[in-house]
Design a protein around this motif. Structure first.
Motif, PDB file in Angstrom:
ATOM      1  N   ARG A  79       7.635   1.789  -3.030  1.00  0.00           N
ATOM      2  CA  ARG A  79       6.546   0.932  -2.573  1.00  0.00           C
ATOM      3  C   ARG A  79       5.975   1.444  -1.262  1.00  0.00           C
ATOM      4  N   ARG A  80       4.841   0.895  -0.918  1.00  0.00           N
ATOM      5  CA  ARG A  80       4.194   1.214   0.356  1.00  0.00           C
ATOM      6  C   ARG A  80       4.662   0.204   1.385  1.00  0.00           C
ATOM      7  N   VAL A  81       5.359   0.665   2.426  1.00  0.00           N
ATOM      8  CA  VAL A  81       5.825  -0.216   3.487  1.00  0.00           C
ATOM      9  C   VAL A  81       4.736  -0.321   4.552  1.00  0.00           C
TER      10      VAL A  81
ATOM     11  N   VAL B   9       2.993  -8.450   3.118  1.00  0.00           N
ATOM     12  CA  VAL B   9       3.989  -8.888   2.141  1.00  0.00           C
ATOM     13  C   VAL B   9       4.345  -7.660   1.320  1.00  0.00           C
ATOM     14  N   GLN B  10       5.565  -7.199   1.472  1.00  0.00           N
ATOM     15  CA  GLN B  10       5.957  -5.937   0.850  1.00  0.00           C
ATOM     16  C   GLN B  10       6.170  -6.087  -0.655  1.00  0.00           C
TER      17      GLN B  10
ATOM     18  N   VAL C 177      -4.609  -4.488  -0.818  1.00  0.00           N
ATOM     19  CA  VAL C 177      -3.472  -4.207  -1.694  1.00  0.00           C
ATOM     20  C   VAL C 177      -3.283  -2.699  -1.696  1.00  0.00           C
ATOM     21  N   SER C 178      -2.075  -2.242  -1.414  1.00  0.00           N
ATOM     22  CA  SER C 178      -1.824  -0.797  -1.330  1.00  0.00           C
ATOM     23  C   SER C 178      -0.531  -0.432  -2.028  1.00  0.00           C
ATOM     24  N   GLY C 179      -0.436   0.833  -2.413  1.00  0.00           N
ATOM     25  CA  GLY C 179       0.762   1.306  -3.090  1.00  0.00           C
ATOM     26  C   GLY C 179       0.668   2.801  -3.353  1.00  0.00           C
TER      27      GLY C 179
ATOM     28  N   GLU D  80       2.108  -5.106  -5.897  1.00  0.00           N
ATOM     29  CA  GLU D  80       1.997  -4.129  -4.818  1.00  0.00           C
ATOM     30  C   GLU D  80       1.966  -4.817  -3.454  1.00  0.00           C
ATOM     31  N   THR D  81       2.087  -4.033  -2.399  1.00  0.00           N
ATOM     32  CA  THR D  81       2.096  -4.549  -1.034  1.00  0.00           C
ATOM     33  C   THR D  81       0.730  -5.124  -0.668  1.00  0.00           C
TER      34      THR D  81
END
Length: 247
Positions: free
Chosen positions: A126-128, A119-120, A216-218, A101-102
């Motif tokens: 995905r989460r930009v 970092v994508q 960390v996100s998504g 994940e991002t």
């Protein structure tokens, strides 16, 4: 003395103009004038100076401006030992590859959090996370981490802010701060953005201060509440290792 004041004001206005480009790549005079509250003629004079010095470039066809190469020359000379956005990038990439994940890095800046590195995710959905984005402190995993581990005065300032949304319960927010300090990480599930979830942990420097927030996100389709809990200890360990690298 008056000349000195005018010179400082001109510098402040020029910097305000450059900061407009944290939200857009190409801007016209009207857009810049509206954002910083200056007359177009004043903006035009300042832009002419910035263009002459190479800090902005004007597209003759569209009459819009974008950042010039001089900006990149300055950024290339940032000290790797002092800049966490550069120093921690390899570790952020490793964490992205491990979790899929991002991964983002945030600093506390006044009453906002500032994303200084991202970092994508390599996944199609995905989460930009755009670098340079400024976000409020009352919602979001990284915001809560930065407030929870900051000086107590920050929490009081956030709670008393006139921008505090009526939809966020203050007592619940304070309870969350206590829980975050106990667990060592924070989670958020569609708090700030529908369809998005995140988990965040503090990065402590050698002085024991929370210098940044690692996140960390998504999409919620992959980051369920249970997944966020599973990622929590992993993020805490990664943040601990990154903290050992900082001055």
């Amino acid at each position: 003395m008056e000349d000195r004041k005018l010179t400082v004001r001109a510098v402040e206005r020029a910097l305000d103009i450059l900061m407009c480009f944290t939200k857009a790549t190409d801007l016209g005079l009207t857009e810049i004038s509206s954002q910083i509250g200056l007359h177009k003629s004043t903006v035009h004079r300042l832009m002419a100076t910035l263009e002459e010095k190479g800090f902005v470039i004007r597209d003759a066809a569209t009459e819009k401006y974008r950042l010039g190469l001089r900006i990149w020359e300055l950024s290339a000379h940032l000290s790797h030992s002092d800049d966490p956005a550069v120093l921690l990038l390899p570790q952020m990439e490793q964490l992205r590859d491990r979790l899929g994940e991002t991964v983002s890095l945030y600093l506390l800046d006044g009453m906002e959090r500032l994303r200084i590195q991202a970092v994508q995710s390599k996944q199609a959905i995905r989460r930009v996370a755009p670098v340079g984005a400024r976000l409020p402190l009352y919602v979001g995993a990284s915001s809560k981490v930065l407030v929870a581990f900051a000086d107590p005065g920050i929490l009081q300032a956030v709670l008393s802010s006139p921008d505090w949304p009526a939809s966020v319960d203050k007592e619940d927010y304070v309870r969350q701060m206590e829980e975050i300090r106990s667990k060592g990480y924070a989670t958020s599930y569609e708090e700030r953005e529908p369809g998005a979830a995140a988990v965040s942990a503090p990065i402590f420097n050698h002085a024991g201060q929370a210098a940044a927030a690692l996140s960390v996100s998504g999409p919620v389709s992959r980051l369920s509440p249970q997944t966020l809990i599973e990622f929590g200890p992993i993020l805490v360990q990664a943040a601990r290792e990154m903290g050992m690298m900082m001055n």
